[in-house]
Design a protein around this motif. Sequence first.
Motif, PDB file in Angstrom:
ATOM      1  N   VAL A 181       0.816  -1.216   0.000  1.00 38.38           N
ATOM      2  CA  VAL A 181       0.000   0.000   0.000  1.00 38.38           C
ATOM      3  C   VAL A 181       0.846   1.262   0.000  1.00 38.38           C
ATOM      4  N   ALA A 182       2.137   1.131   0.319  1.00 30.76           N
ATOM      5  CA  ALA A 182       3.007   2.312   0.273  1.00 30.76           C
ATOM      6  C   ALA A 182       3.056   2.899  -1.134  1.00 30.76           C
ATOM      7  N   GLY A 183       2.800   2.056  -2.146  1.00 30.54           N
ATOM      8  CA  GLY A 183       2.801   2.533  -3.525  1.00 30.54           C
ATOM      9  C   GLY A 183       1.436   2.922  -4.038  1.00 30.54           C
ATOM     10  N   LEU A 184       0.406   2.892  -3.170  1.00 28.77           N
ATOM     11  CA  LEU A 184      -0.950   3.248  -3.571  1.00 28.77           C
ATOM     12  C   LEU A 184      -1.333   4.597  -2.980  1.00 28.77           C
ATOM     13  N   PRO A 185      -2.283   5.282  -3.606  1.00 34.81           N
ATOM     14  CA  PRO A 185      -2.709   6.571  -3.052  1.00 34.81           C
ATOM     15  C   PRO A 185      -3.293   6.395  -1.651  1.00 34.81           C
ATOM     16  N   GLY A 186      -2.991   7.317  -0.745  1.00 36.61           N
ATOM     17  CA  GLY A 186      -3.477   7.234   0.622  1.00 36.61           C
ATOM     18  C   GLY A 186      -4.451   8.330   0.923  1.00 36.61           C
ATOM     19  N   PRO A 187      -4.956   8.406   2.175  1.00 34.31           N
ATOM     20  CA  PRO A 187      -4.688   7.518   3.300  1.00 34.31           C
ATOM     21  C   PRO A 187      -5.272   6.119   3.084  1.00 34.31           C
ATOM     22  N   VAL A 188      -4.790   5.162   3.872  1.00 31.11           N
ATOM     23  CA  VAL A 188      -5.138   3.760   3.685  1.00 31.11           C
ATOM     24  C   VAL A 188      -5.688   3.182   4.984  1.00 31.11           C
ATOM     25  N   VAL A 189      -6.772   2.402   4.869  1.00 25.52           N
ATOM     26  CA  VAL A 189      -7.235   1.583   5.985  1.00 25.52           C
ATOM     27  C   VAL A 189      -7.317   0.142   5.504  1.00 25.52           C
ATOM     28  N   VAL A 190      -6.953  -0.783   6.394  1.00 29.24           N
ATOM     29  CA  VAL A 190      -7.038  -2.213   6.117  1.00 29.24           C
ATOM     30  C   VAL A 190      -8.179  -2.778   6.945  1.00 29.24           C
ATOM     31  N   ALA A 191      -9.120  -3.444   6.291  1.00 34.13           N
ATOM     32  CA  ALA A 191     -10.276  -4.024   6.972  1.00 34.13           C
ATOM     33  C   ALA A 191     -10.294  -5.523   6.709  1.00 34.13           C
ATOM     34  N   GLY A 192     -10.392  -6.311   7.791  1.00 35.26           N
ATOM     35  CA  GLY A 192     -10.450  -7.746   7.561  1.00 35.26           C
ATOM     36  C   GLY A 192     -10.205  -8.568   8.799  1.00 35.26           C
ATOM     37  N   ASP A 193     -10.310  -9.878   8.596  1.00 34.10           N
ATOM     38  CA  ASP A 193      -9.950 -10.866   9.611  1.00 34.10           C
ATOM     39  C   ASP A 193      -8.444 -11.083   9.477  1.00 34.10           C
ATOM     40  N   LEU A 194      -7.703 -10.444  10.368  1.00 34.27           N
ATOM     41  CA  LEU A 194      -6.239 -10.475  10.262  1.00 34.27           C
ATOM     42  C   LEU A 194      -5.628 -11.648  11.021  1.00 34.27           C
ATOM     43  N   ASN A 195      -6.420 -12.363  11.790  1.00 39.35           N
ATOM     44  CA  ASN A 195      -5.934 -13.497  12.582  1.00 39.35           C
ATOM     45  C   ASN A 195      -4.750 -13.118  13.458  1.00 39.35           C
ATOM     46  N   LEU A 196      -4.718 -11.867  13.877  1.00 42.45           N
ATOM     47  CA  LEU A 196      -3.722 -11.366  14.823  1.00 42.45           C
ATOM     48  C   LEU A 196      -4.482 -10.729  15.979  1.00 42.45           C
ATOM     49  N   GLY A 197      -4.346 -11.310  17.155  1.00 42.95           N
ATOM     50  CA  GLY A 197      -5.161 -10.886  18.278  1.00 42.95           C
ATOM     51  C   GLY A 197      -4.790  -9.514  18.815  1.00 42.95           C
ATOM     52  N   GLY A 198      -5.809  -8.807  19.302  1.00 38.55           N
ATOM     53  CA  GLY A 198      -5.603  -7.558  20.011  1.00 38.55           C
ATOM     54  C   GLY A 198      -4.824  -6.538  19.222  1.00 38.55           C
ATOM     55  N   SER A 199      -3.743  -6.041  19.841  1.00 35.76           N
ATOM     56  CA  SER A 199      -2.963  -4.947  19.253  1.00 35.76           C
ATOM     57  C   SER A 199      -1.834  -5.423  18.348  1.00 35.76           C
ATOM     58  N   LEU A 200      -1.738  -6.729  18.082  1.00 36.70           N
ATOM     59  CA  LEU A 200      -0.612  -7.228  17.282  1.00 36.70           C
ATOM     60  C   LEU A 200      -0.572  -6.608  15.894  1.00 36.70           C
ATOM     61  N   SER A 201      -1.741  -6.402  15.280  1.00 37.82           N
ATOM     62  CA  SER A 201      -1.749  -5.830  13.927  1.00 37.82           C
ATOM     63  C   SER A 201      -1.172  -4.424  13.926  1.00 37.82           C
TER      64      SER A 201
END
Length: 258
Positions: A181-201
């Motif tokens: 996403v660093a190469g895509l126009p921003g700002p950027v939000v990621v939405a999804g099931d990241l399978n990373l608990g709590g604040s890990l993402s």
Amino acid sequence: MRVGSFNLASGRDASGRSVDAGALAAAVADLDVDVLALQEVDVDQPRSHRVHQPAVVAGALGATDWRFAPTLAGTPDPFASWSRLDPVLDQGSLTGPHYGIALVSRLPVRRWHVLHLDPGPLKLPLVAPDPRTGARRLWWFPDEPRAAVAAELDGLMVVATHLSFAAPTAARQLRRVHRWVAGLPGPVVVAGDLNLGGSLSALVTGGRRLVAERTWPAPDPKVQFDHVLSLHGARGRDPEVRQLDVGDHRLVAVTLGP
């Protein structure tokens, strides 16, 4: 703009069976979201009444645009392998059963971007019925290829994804998404099931969680796997976590802006 994420779990209800198109549409029809990321989405699968689930959800939400990113082709079976797909490739008009993720939008999408994410080496242990005998037994399922779908909207990039069940692989995949996403126009939000608990993402990316509440399992959540993650400074308000009549995760949603 309100952005949400929901693990559809093939449209399964509390009994574990996938609902038909009408019940699926009813389950999401009153959601107040402009953009919705979907995970574990079926298309033309016998187990889910051969419903084109991305199209049904998009229609129920009044979405003007949507994109399905298939990562697996065929019918799930303990004795048969899926055909693995690269969602970046032009799939043309898909025929037959498929499975993957989707992103639906009520807002005009200027451009779509799709990223392939390699699976990890670990296998997932699951106890499930043996279709030959009916007896419950332990199965070992390999990790599957994953994908990220980005919708380039007016002033915002929304990325939908579903990461590996293995946390080390999920963290590697999320770092890959972050570089992408660093190469895509921003700002950027990621939405999804990241399978990373709590604040890990947030720790993996240096981003900010816009929703911070447990989401899985849906009836009595113990951990937050489902996120709307701001990577480039987007702020959110009015976060929501909600159990729907389908899916084994809770929906997360947040309004972006001041």
